[in-house]
Structure formats: structure tokens, C-alpha cells
Enzyme design. Structure first.
Site, mmCIF file in Angstrom:
data_model
loop_
_atom_site.group_PDB
_atom_site.id
_atom_site.type_symbol
_atom_site.label_atom_id
_atom_site.label_comp_id
_atom_site.label_asym_id
_atom_site.label_seq_id
_atom_site.Cartn_x
_atom_site.Cartn_y
_atom_site.Cartn_z
ATOM 1 N N HIS A 254 49.045 4.586 -65.674
ATOM 2 C CA HIS A 254 48.825 5.198 -64.373
ATOM 3 C C HIS A 254 50.121 5.176 -63.582
ATOM 4 O O HIS A 254 50.888 4.221 -63.686
ATOM 5 C CB HIS A 254 47.729 4.449 -63.597
ATOM 6 C CG HIS A 254 47.193 5.263 -62.478
ATOM 7 N ND1 HIS A 254 47.764 5.266 -61.232
ATOM 8 C CD2 HIS A 254 46.166 6.141 -62.434
ATOM 9 C CE1 HIS A 254 47.103 6.102 -60.470
ATOM 10 N NE2 HIS A 254 46.137 6.653 -61.158
ATOM 11 N N GLU B 88 39.721 7.127 -66.475
ATOM 12 C CA GLU B 88 39.169 8.066 -67.458
ATOM 13 C C GLU B 88 38.586 7.365 -68.679
ATOM 14 O O GLU B 88 37.691 7.887 -69.333
ATOM 15 C CB GLU B 88 40.253 9.032 -67.943
ATOM 16 C CG GLU B 88 40.943 9.830 -66.871
ATOM 17 C CD GLU B 88 40.004 10.765 -66.178
ATOM 18 O OE1 GLU B 88 38.881 10.969 -66.656
ATOM 19 O OE2 GLU B 88 40.391 11.292 -65.119
HETATM 20 C C1 LIG Z 1 49.040 8.801 -66.164
HETATM 21 C C2 LIG Z 1 50.455 9.067 -66.614
HETATM 22 C C3 LIG Z 1 50.714 10.584 -66.521
HETATM 23 C C4 LIG Z 1 51.439 8.331 -65.686
HETATM 24 O O1 LIG Z 1 52.699 8.752 -66.050
HETATM 25 P P1 LIG Z 1 54.073 8.215 -65.439
HETATM 26 O O2 LIG Z 1 53.854 7.347 -64.248
HETATM 27 O O3 LIG Z 1 54.922 9.408 -65.254
HETATM 28 O O4 LIG Z 1 54.637 7.297 -66.564
HETATM 29 P P2 LIG Z 1 55.565 7.812 -67.717
HETATM 30 O O5 LIG Z 1 54.948 8.967 -68.396
HETATM 31 O O6 LIG Z 1 56.964 7.960 -67.174
HETATM 32 O O7 LIG Z 1 55.525 6.556 -68.688
HETATM 33 C C5 LIG Z 1 56.336 5.393 -68.546
HETATM 34 C C6 LIG Z 1 56.477 4.803 -69.943
HETATM 35 O O8 LIG Z 1 55.194 4.353 -70.396
HETATM 36 C C7 LIG Z 1 54.786 5.112 -71.544
HETATM 37 N N1 LIG Z 1 53.394 5.496 -71.370
HETATM 38 C C8 LIG Z 1 52.772 5.835 -70.207
HETATM 39 N N2 LIG Z 1 51.483 6.123 -70.455
HETATM 40 C C9 LIG Z 1 51.299 5.952 -71.772
HETATM 41 C C10 LIG Z 1 50.195 6.103 -72.601
HETATM 42 N N3 LIG Z 1 49.016 6.484 -72.102
HETATM 43 N N4 LIG Z 1 50.335 5.877 -73.926
HETATM 44 C C11 LIG Z 1 51.544 5.480 -74.432
HETATM 45 N N5 LIG Z 1 52.630 5.318 -73.676
HETATM 46 C C12 LIG Z 1 52.521 5.554 -72.362
HETATM 47 C C13 LIG Z 1 55.676 6.353 -71.570
HETATM 48 O O9 LIG Z 1 55.844 6.845 -72.892
HETATM 49 C C14 LIG Z 1 56.960 5.824 -70.982
HETATM 50 O O10 LIG Z 1 57.620 5.124 -71.993
HETATM 51 P P3 LIG Z 1 59.236 5.124 -72.071
HETATM 52 O O11 LIG Z 1 59.666 4.249 -70.926
HETATM 53 O O12 LIG Z 1 59.511 4.563 -73.410
HETATM 54 O O13 LIG Z 1 59.684 6.542 -71.897
HETATM 55 C C15 LIG Z 1 50.683 8.559 -68.048
HETATM 56 O O14 LIG Z 1 50.451 7.163 -68.109
HETATM 57 C C16 LIG Z 1 49.832 9.311 -69.054
HETATM 58 O O15 LIG Z 1 50.199 10.407 -69.466
HETATM 59 N N6 LIG Z 1 48.651 8.734 -69.453
HETATM 60 C C17 LIG Z 1 47.776 9.393 -70.386
HETATM 61 C C18 LIG Z 1 46.984 10.481 -69.696
HETATM 62 C C19 LIG Z 1 45.868 9.912 -68.821
HETATM 63 O O16 LIG Z 1 45.138 9.029 -69.224
HETATM 64 N N7 LIG Z 1 45.739 10.495 -67.603
HETATM 65 C C20 LIG Z 1 44.700 10.127 -66.659
HETATM 66 C C21 LIG Z 1 45.303 9.508 -65.439
HETATM 67 S S1 LIG Z 1 44.052 8.880 -64.337
#
Ligand SMILES: CC(C)(COP(=O)(O)OP(=O)(O)OC[C@H]1O[C@@H](n2cnc3c(N)ncnc32)[C@H](O)[C@@H]1OP(=O)(O)O)[C@@H](O)C(=O)NCCC(=O)NCCS
Length: 365
Positions: A253, A308
Site C-alpha cells: 500500500h 483487497e
Molecule cells: C498498492 C501499490 C500500487 C503501492 O505502490 P507504491 O507505493 O507505488 O509502491 P511501489 O510500487 O513503488 O513498491 C515499492 C517496492 O515494493 C515492491 N512491491 C510493492 N507492492 C508489491 C507487491 N504487491 N508485490 C511485490 N512487490 C511489491 C515493489 O516492487 C517495489 O520494490 P523495489 O523497491 O524493489 O522496486 C503496490 O503495492 C501494488 O501494486 N500492489 C498490488 C496491487 C494492489 O493490491 N492494489 C490494491 C491497493 S488497495
């Protein structure tokens, strides 16, 4: 300095909710989310978000009446929905139907709470209408005696729903009514900031909610759970996904750097109301394995289940079809979106950030 994805940037001041990402707390207008799901109904918490305080009995009665009186779809809207191609997903249908709303009402500037009540009231009916029409089943008209969440389940099946299922869904819907400056709420506020109308602002929000990184995550969670159930080895499936650089849907998140309180609350509700269930057992096992592997392979990123994850398991357990997950999230988030649109309208400055040009400039010879 440019912040990609506006990470860490405070875009608005708000009285509506507070997310304490470090301590895993969510507060709606001063009330802890756990206290609200324990003691209040969908309608009471919607009232709180719209009006800033919990309703007295007369105020609650009046809101319930307005929601009930606004549940029916106009004929033109039903016709529009019927004309849409069957392949169009439900989020596309809601976006189109809500966008078409307005034939009988004035939706000019400024937005009003009556308009928000109307959009909140018709969204479950749009979902149920479309779902049953596609299944070649008769549309079930709303039942006046039933409250908002119970009536939604009733319109989907035509049967009075199990009270434990109503409570589970109501808990989910209260937990997802509002969540600060998430992408869809931001989209709604950006549109409202141009002094556009409530329907347009909400239509922007629905389009934003549809994406898999926001409201579309449940389908990814189902895929993950189904794959693990099929392979029978959670660790193998999760390791493979992470090795391919895939994100695990239902984990991580932007704001919570500890457990998402909504996920914890849903897990507790699930255990209490639904009890023994194969989806719950699977979800608990997958959570344990995934959190352990994420810590091993993505150390220091603090990745836990988000709302979710257990929402998907709960919906499965109450026999809700997976295509209804994101639409149901939309039906509840309508309240948060509209509360934010009012806040924007009350103290408006148009959103107009800068972009940093990184292309080349050709100079004339
Ligand atoms: C929610 C979300 C978009 C937040 O994204 P964010 O704050 O931009 O975080 P980032 O995408 O920059 O991720 C930071 C790090 O954690 C990792 N990471 C984040 N969520 C992850 C996940 N669900 N699975 C695996 N790795 C994850 C990223 O790969 C990144 O790794 P890195 O530092 O090696 O590049 C992201 O966690 C995600 O895509 N989750 C899955 C989708 C989801 O469940 N969405 C519903 C949200 S309520």
C-alpha cells in the site's frame, strides 16, 4: 523537486478522514474505523462522511428514506444499459450509466448532498440490473423495506439474504467508503476543481477506480488464490511470481507501512461471521507465506495484505461473483468521492500542477 506519482505530496487539506500509515489506523471524521464497523450501519457512516457528524434518529430515518426513494433507474437508463455490448465489463457499464444520469435532475455547480444520495442509491441498482439482464434473469426491483446493503444483496439474487452475509458485506462497504487521497478520489477532486458537475467528477473517479492497481486488484487476488489452490503449494507460486518481477495483488500500500486496518478488520469479521470456510483457510495460509517471502525477497518494503485481499476472500465466502467485487467497491466509495467533491467545492482552487520538460529543443539555424 519532482515526485513521481506524487508520492509523499500533500495535495489537499481535509476534515474527512485520516490515514495513519505508520500505526495502521484509519479515522473517519474523528472516529476510529473499528468503532464504526462495530456499532454503526452503512447509512449512519455515510451520513457522518457527508455531514460531519453521526445522525440522530430523525436524521438517520430521513437519509434512509431518501436512499430508498432514489433507488429506481429511469427507463432511459435501463435502455442505455441494455444497448451496451455484453462484453463491456461492469465498471464500464457503471461509468456509462452514471455518466448518463442527469436527465431529470440538475447537476450544475455547486454539487449537493441530494445529488450524492441519488448517485449512491442508484449504483447498486445499476449493478444488479446489468448482472441479471446478462444472465437472462428477470430484474428484481428494490424492496422498500430493506436498508441499503441488504437491498443490494436482495436485488442480486431475488432472495432475502442471510443476515451474516449482510453484516459481512456491510462491514466491507463501511471500511471502503473513504480513504483519503487515493487515485480515484484525487481524480474526482481534480474534475470538481474545474467547477464541473458532480456526475462528471464521479465519472472521472469510476474510470480511475477501474485500473488493476486501484479498485481492479480483486481480480488479481482471485487469480492468485485460484492458482495456489490449483497448484497446492503457496510458496512455489509466490516465489515464481516474485522471481518474474510480478506484484502480488492484495499486498502493499502506498500509505500503510504496517498492517492495513481494513484488512485486519475484514479478517476478524470473516472469522466471526463466516467461521469455517475453505476460502478463509486458504487466504490465511497465503497471507502467512506471502508476508514471509516478501520480507525475504523485498526486505524493508513493509509489504502486508491490503483491503483487497480479505475483501476478495469474504466476497467469495458470501457467494458474490468475482465480477461484482470492483463494482461493489465503487458502490461504497461513491460516498467518499462525493464527500470530497463537496469539500473541494467549498474551498476550491483548480488543480494545475507543472510538468518538467525533459525533451529536446530544436534551435533555428
Ligand atoms: C498498492 C501499490 C500500487 C503501492 O505502490 P507504491 O507505493 O507505488 O509502491 P511501489 O510500487 O513503488 O513498491 C515499492 C517496492 O515494493 C515492491 N512491491 C510493492 N507492492 C508489491 C507487491 N504487491 N508485490 C511485490 N512487490 C511489491 C515493489 O516492487 C517495489 O520494490 P523495489 O523497491 O524493489 O522496486 C503496490 O503495492 C501494488 O501494486 N500492489 C498490488 C496491487 C494492489 O493490491 N492494489 C490494491 C491497493 S488497495
Amino acid at each position: 523537486m519532482l515526485q513521481k506519482g506524487l508520492k509523499g505530496v500533500e495535495a489537499v487539506e481535509t476534515f474527512i478522514s485520516h490515514i495513519d500509515g505508520e500505526n495502521g489506523r484509519l479515522i473517519y471524521r474523528g472516529h476510529e474505523i473499528g468503532a464504526l464497523t462495530e456499532s454503526y450501519s452503512f447509512e449512519e457512516v455515510a451520513y457522518l462522511l457527508w455531514f460531519g457528524h453521526l445522525p440522530d434518529p430523525d436524521q438517520l430515518h430521513s437519509l434512509k428514506e431518501q436512499l430508498k426513494q432514489n433507488r429506481n433507474l429511469p427507463i432511459y437508463m435501463k435502455k442505455i444499459i441494455d444497448l451496451l455490448p455484453p462484453e463491456l465489463d461492469l465498471m464500464g457499464v457503471i461509468r456509462t450509466a452514471i455518466s448518463a444520469e442527469g436527465g431529470y435532475s440538475e447537476y450544475g455547480w455547486k454539487p449537493t448532498i441530494s445529488q450524492a444520495i441519488r448517485l449512491t442509491a442508484i449504483t447498486p441498482t445499476i449493478i444488479a440490473y446489468r448482472k441479471r439482464r446478462l444472465e437472462k434473469k428477470e430484474f428484481i426491483s428494490p424492496l422498500y423495506d430493506l436498508d441499503h446493503v441488504e437491498n443490494y444483496l436482495y436485488m442480486l439474487t431475488g432472495e432475502l439474504p442471510n443476515p451474516a452475509h449482510v453484516k459481512a458485506l456491510e462491514t466491507y462497504m463501511i471500511l471502503t467508503l473513504e480513504h483519503g487521497m487515493n487515485a480515484s478520489t484525487f481524480a474526482a477532486r481534480v474534475t470538481a476543481s474545474t467547477e464541473s458537475d458532480l456526475v462528471s467528477a464521479v465519472t472521472s473517479a469510476i474510470g480511475t477506480m477501474k485500473g488493476p492497481l486501484h479498485g481492479g486488484a480483486p481480480s488479481g487476488v482471485i487469480e492468485l488464490l485460484n492458482r495456489i489452490a490449483f497448484v497446492g503449494d503457496a510458496e512455489k507460486v509466490i516465489r515464481e511470481k516474485l522471481a518474474k518481477g510480478e506484484k502480488l495483488m492484495g499486498f502493499g500500500h502506498r500509505v500503510y507501512k504496517t498492517h492495513d486496518p481494513r484488512s485486519m478488520s475484514l479478517k476478524a469479521t470473516f472469522l466471526e461471521l463466516v467461521g469455517q470456510d475453505q476460502w478463509l483457510d486458504l487466504a490465511v495460509k497465503v497471507e502467512e507465506t506471502a508476508v514471509k517471502l516478501l520480507e525475504e525477497l523485498k526486505p524493508g518494503r513493509s509489504l502486508y495484505t491490503n483491503v483487497e485481499f480479505y475483501a476478495t476472500a469474504i466476497m467469495k465466502a458470501i457467494n458474490m461473483d468475482s465480477e461484482l467485487f470492483t463494482p461493489t467497491f465503487t458502490a461504497s466509495r461513491m460516498v467518499g468521492w462525493t464527500a470530497h467533491i463537496f469539500e473541494q467545492a467549498e474551498n476550491n482552487t483548480i488543480f494545475r500542477p507543472q510538468s518538467k520538460y525533459i525533451g529536446t529543443t530544436h534551435t533555428r539555424k
